[in-house]
Design an enzyme around this catalytic site. Structure first.
Site, PDB file in Angstrom:
ATOM      1  CB  THR A 126      37.924  45.039  50.002  1.00 34.87           C
ATOM      2  OG1 THR A 126      39.051  45.591  49.332  1.00 34.87           O
ATOM      3  CG2 THR A 126      36.950  44.533  48.944  1.00 34.87           C
ATOM      4  CG  ASP A 127      41.019  49.504  49.605  1.00 34.55           C
ATOM      5  OD1 ASP A 127      40.987  48.318  49.198  1.00 34.55           O
ATOM      6  OD2 ASP A 127      42.076  50.123  49.840  1.00 34.55           O
ATOM      7  CD  GLU A 128      41.438  44.792  46.068  1.00 37.73           C
ATOM      8  OE1 GLU A 128      41.200  44.273  44.971  1.00 37.73           O
ATOM      9  OE2 GLU A 128      42.318  44.377  46.844  1.00 37.73           O
ATOM     10  CE1 TYR A 154      38.152  39.762  47.519  1.00 36.60           C
ATOM     11  CE2 TYR A 154      39.325  41.727  46.810  1.00 36.60           C
ATOM     12  CZ  TYR A 154      38.774  40.957  47.815  1.00 36.60           C
ATOM     13  OH  TYR A 154      38.834  41.387  49.120  1.00 36.60           O
ATOM     14  CE  LYS A 158      34.763  41.328  50.340  1.00 32.65           C
ATOM     15  NZ  LYS A 158      34.496  40.414  51.497  1.00 32.65           N
TER      16      LYS A 158
END
Ligand code: NAD
Ligand code: TYD
Length: 340
Positions: A126-128, A154, A158
């Protein structure tokens, strides 16, 4: 004929990916490995369940014995890991399961790939993992070189998984790729996430809970464009590489909510500003230059079209989401929003 293990295929993006693959590569075989957490839904896979090129296996990616047994049986060519705990708000309430599934689960799959030998392990990230960007610097975007800098349990889990994938590639030569996509939207999106939550609440004339001032920006991509990008990376992406996926579609949360309200013919009085999310990332923005240049990928579905399709889908698939929101989701909603 290739064999794919797709983990988390009973969830939002994984199920859309399975539909994409069945359509684009009908000769290939797909095994969906999913433990059916609250976010997994077998009904979603109804249309492929009786397909002879499809098999569903209920097991957790953290269950070493089950994962190794499946890999011994099926000897997959490709493994695509969608399985994850995916909701930031839940990770703030209970981080532990995020570390178990997202980190240990990924390591278990990587070990199984080493054990059985695969053509490719693809990690859906994810870009997060890049943290966030300030609102007053619209020139800044995440590239594949942007340092990892996470905000929530989260995104930290990741990021840890991404680092493990890179370590297994370097140390054990596992042929791995990673993609980091921006926020997805479209059919089968679990009702706890912004867009489906606002559609469903608006349909019930319930308050629309906007965190903080609603100024946070997300870069939205229609889910089928994400699935196409992963397929391309599997076929032509370079092993050991990270690919960012995004379509230059940055929008403020409040503007999305207003658009949904307007499309459904509801009143903006439903919009309710509530206590902000802890550690709330301000802005995500993906620079997709690499995947565009190397693999020729660019998004096909523009937001105006995608959001209309999504709203129409939730209007015509009420049984799908009513089954969810009438169940344990009620308790979740009460806990998360009851006194917010
Ligand atoms: P989701 O929450 O809708 O689905 C997750 C699926 O994984 C569910 O079917 C669930 O049952 C399954 N699962 C959870 N724990 C498992 C376990 N231990 N073993 C086996 N299966 C398990 O998630 P999503 O939105 O479809 O996201 C899929 C992936 O894409 C995630 O890895 C997420 O980090 C990533 N991602 C999501 C977005 C987004 O906007 N939704 C954007 C970028 C990346
Ligand atoms: P979400 O869909 O949870 O995705 P992510 O946190 O991974 O970006 O949330 C998208 C944005 O919408 C995020 O800035 C938080 C905000 N939001 C609300 O304002 N209200 C809500 O009820 C939810 C679920 C999210």
């Amino acid at each position: 004929m290739a064999t794919y293990v797709v983990t988390g295929g009973a969830g939002f993006i994984g199920s859309n990916f399975i539909f994409h693959m069945r359509q684009q590569h009908p000769e290939d075989r797909i095994i969906c490995l999913d433990s059916l957490t609250y976010a997994g839904n077998l009904e979603t896979l109804d249309s492929v369940m009786r397909d002879s090129h499809f098999r569903f296996v209920k097991a957790s990616i953290t269950d070493r014995e089950a994962v190794f047994r499946l890999f011994d049986e099926e000897r997959p060519d490709y493994v695509v890991n969608f399985a994850a705990e995916s909701h930031v708000d839940r990770s703030i309430e209970s981080p532990g399961v995020f570390l178990q599934t997202n980190i240990i689960g990924t390591q278990t799959l990587l070990d199984a790939c080493r054990h059985s030998g695969v053509k490719r392990f693809h990690q859906v990230s994810t870009d997060e993992v890049y943290g966030d960007l300030p609102l007053d610097r619209p020139d800044l975007m995440f590239t594949e070189e942007t340092p990892i800098h996470t905000s929530s349990p989260y995104s930290a889990s990741k990021a840890a998984a991404d680092l493990l994938v890179q370590a297994y590639h370097r140390t054990f030569q596992v042929p791995a790729t990673i993609s980091r996509c921006s926020n997805n939207y479209g059919p089968y999106h679990f009702p706890e996430k912004l867009i489906p939550l606002m559609i469903i609440n608006a349909l019930h004339d319930k308050p629309l809970p906007v965190y903080g001032k609603g100024e946070n920006v997300r870069d939205w991509l229609y889910v089928t464009d994400h699935c196409r990008a992963i397929d391309l990376i599997l076929q032509s992406g370079r092993v050991g590489e990270v690919y960012n996926i995004g379509g230059h579609n940055e929008m403020r949360n409040i503007d999305i909510v207003r658009l949904i309200v307007k499309t459904l013919g509801k009143s903006e009085d439903l919009i309710t500003y509530v206590t902000d999310r802890k550690g709330h990332d301000m802005r995500y923005a993906i620079d997709p230059t690499k995947i565009n240049r190397e693999l020729g990928w660019s998004p096909e579905v523009m937001f105006a079209d995608g959001i209309q399709r999504t709203i129409d889908w939730y209007l015509t698939h009420q049984d799908w989401w009513r089954n969810i929101v009438n169940g344990e989701y009620q308790t979740y909603y009460q806990q998360m929003y009851g006194s917010r």
